[in-house]
Design a protein around this motif. Structure first.
Motif, mmCIF file in Angstrom:
data_model
loop_
_atom_site.group_PDB
_atom_site.id
_atom_site.type_symbol
_atom_site.label_atom_id
_atom_site.label_comp_id
_atom_site.label_asym_id
_atom_site.label_seq_id
_atom_site.Cartn_x
_atom_site.Cartn_y
_atom_site.Cartn_z
ATOM 1 N N SER A 99 0.828 -1.213 0.000
ATOM 2 C CA SER A 99 0.000 0.000 0.000
ATOM 3 C C SER A 99 0.864 1.265 0.000
ATOM 4 O O SER A 99 0.377 2.349 0.300
ATOM 5 N N GLN A 153 -3.524 9.241 -3.825
ATOM 6 C CA GLN A 153 -4.357 8.349 -3.026
ATOM 7 C C GLN A 153 -5.760 8.948 -2.852
ATOM 8 O O GLN A 153 -5.896 10.151 -2.606
ATOM 9 N N ARG A 157 -13.554 5.677 -7.652
ATOM 10 C CA ARG A 157 -13.479 4.373 -8.308
ATOM 11 C C ARG A 157 -13.761 4.463 -9.801
ATOM 12 O O ARG A 157 -13.295 3.632 -10.579
ATOM 13 N N PHE A 181 -4.629 1.760 -9.813
ATOM 14 C CA PHE A 181 -4.843 0.453 -9.205
ATOM 15 C C PHE A 181 -5.608 0.609 -7.904
ATOM 16 O O PHE A 181 -5.773 1.726 -7.392
ATOM 17 N N MET A 182 -6.084 -0.508 -7.389
ATOM 18 C CA MET A 182 -6.817 -0.536 -6.123
ATOM 19 C C MET A 182 -5.953 -1.186 -5.054
ATOM 20 O O MET A 182 -5.185 -2.097 -5.323
ATOM 21 N N ARG A 183 -6.108 -0.716 -3.817
ATOM 22 C CA ARG A 183 -5.444 -1.326 -2.672
ATOM 23 C C ARG A 183 -6.470 -1.509 -1.556
ATOM 24 O O ARG A 183 -7.239 -0.591 -1.249
ATOM 25 N N ASP A 188 -13.167 0.543 3.185
ATOM 26 C CA ASP A 188 -13.284 0.346 1.740
ATOM 27 C C ASP A 188 -11.904 0.386 1.082
ATOM 28 O O ASP A 188 -10.966 1.018 1.594
ATOM 29 N N ALA A 189 -11.809 -0.255 -0.062
ATOM 30 C CA ALA A 189 -10.570 -0.223 -0.828
ATOM 31 C C ALA A 189 -10.307 1.199 -1.331
ATOM 32 O O ALA A 189 -11.232 2.003 -1.502
ATOM 33 N N ILE A 190 -9.038 1.506 -1.550
ATOM 34 C CA ILE A 190 -8.630 2.844 -1.983
ATOM 35 C C ILE A 190 -8.091 2.780 -3.409
ATOM 36 O O ILE A 190 -7.299 1.903 -3.752
ATOM 37 N N ARG A 191 -8.543 3.711 -4.235
ATOM 38 C CA ARG A 191 -8.030 3.820 -5.602
ATOM 39 C C ARG A 191 -6.794 4.706 -5.583
ATOM 40 O O ARG A 191 -6.798 5.806 -5.005
#
Length: 226
Positions: A99, A153, A157, A181-183, A188-191
């Protein structure tokens, strides 16, 4: 019995008499001490030697891992902390996790004495930092961002590369280098996206101008990767 027979019997009798009166058998059998001496003269097995200590006089580079840094730690901070170890910007690489949070720094010391000096210097700073031995393979695996790559960061989405380009309007960067990309994160996931810049100054200018700016409706965190 022949004369030779009588002579042999007399010699054996004389040998037994002397041994029974406490005369050491080694005086009579001169070969025995030589056999025991041969066994005692065998060289002892060599104890294993730490290869690092064995190569203490090597003149090649030595690699170390420094722990205890934060996401705000710069390469120049490491070089200034280890002043006197003859380090350059190219001798320092930041180790990021999946990340892009820094988990340590790899340092290429020009020679063993520089590593030893750094070990002593960090030891005097208490528990803030820790230095461990590394190797060339770990060094080669790390990507050298060199302050020319910016991490974005918090992108929406549904954001596209064109949205990132609009966000970076007024900055000088390499549009073809944009990677999105997504992490995974909680809740929630972060783009995220990385963007390369032609120089450190241009990357820093992007940080100054765009940090906490908005892409679509999301506020973006901008960070320069070391």
């Amino acid at each position: 019995m022949s004369k030779l027979g009588y002579l042999g019997t007399a010699l054996r009798s004389n040998f037994s008499a002397k041994a029974s009166h406490g005369i050491p058998a080694s005086w009579l059998l001169r070969e025995s001490p030589r056999r025991f001496s041969t066994e005692a003269e065998q060289p002892p097995q060599n104890s294993p030697i730490d290869p690092f200590l064995q190569n203490a006089t090597d003149t090649g580079p030595v690699y170390g891992k420094i722990f205890g840094i934060t996401k705000h730690t710069l390469k120049t901070d490491i070089i200034n902390m280890l002043k006197g170890c003859n380090l350059t910007m190219d001798d320092v690489k930041v180790n990021y996790n999946w990340s892009f949070m820094p988990i340590g720094v790899m340092v290429q010391f020009p020679f063993r004495n520089a590593y030893d000096q750094a070990f002593r210097m960090i030891g005097r700073k208490g528990r803030l930092y820790k230095l461990e031995r590394g190797d060339r393979s770990q060094w080669d695996l790390l990507m050298p961002y060199n302050g020319k790559t910016v991490l974005l960061q918090g992108l929406p989405r549904n954001a596209l590369p064109e949205d990132v380009e609009r966000f970076l309007t007024g900055c000088v960067y390499e549009a073809s280098s944009i990677e999105m990309f997504m992490r995974g994160a909680f809740p929630d996931a972060i783009r995220m996206a990385t963007v390369n810049f032609p120089s450190k100054n241009e990357a820093m200018n992007a940080f100054i101008k765009k940090n906490r700016g908005f892409c679509l409706n999301n506020q973006i965190s901008v960070r320069v990767l070391q």
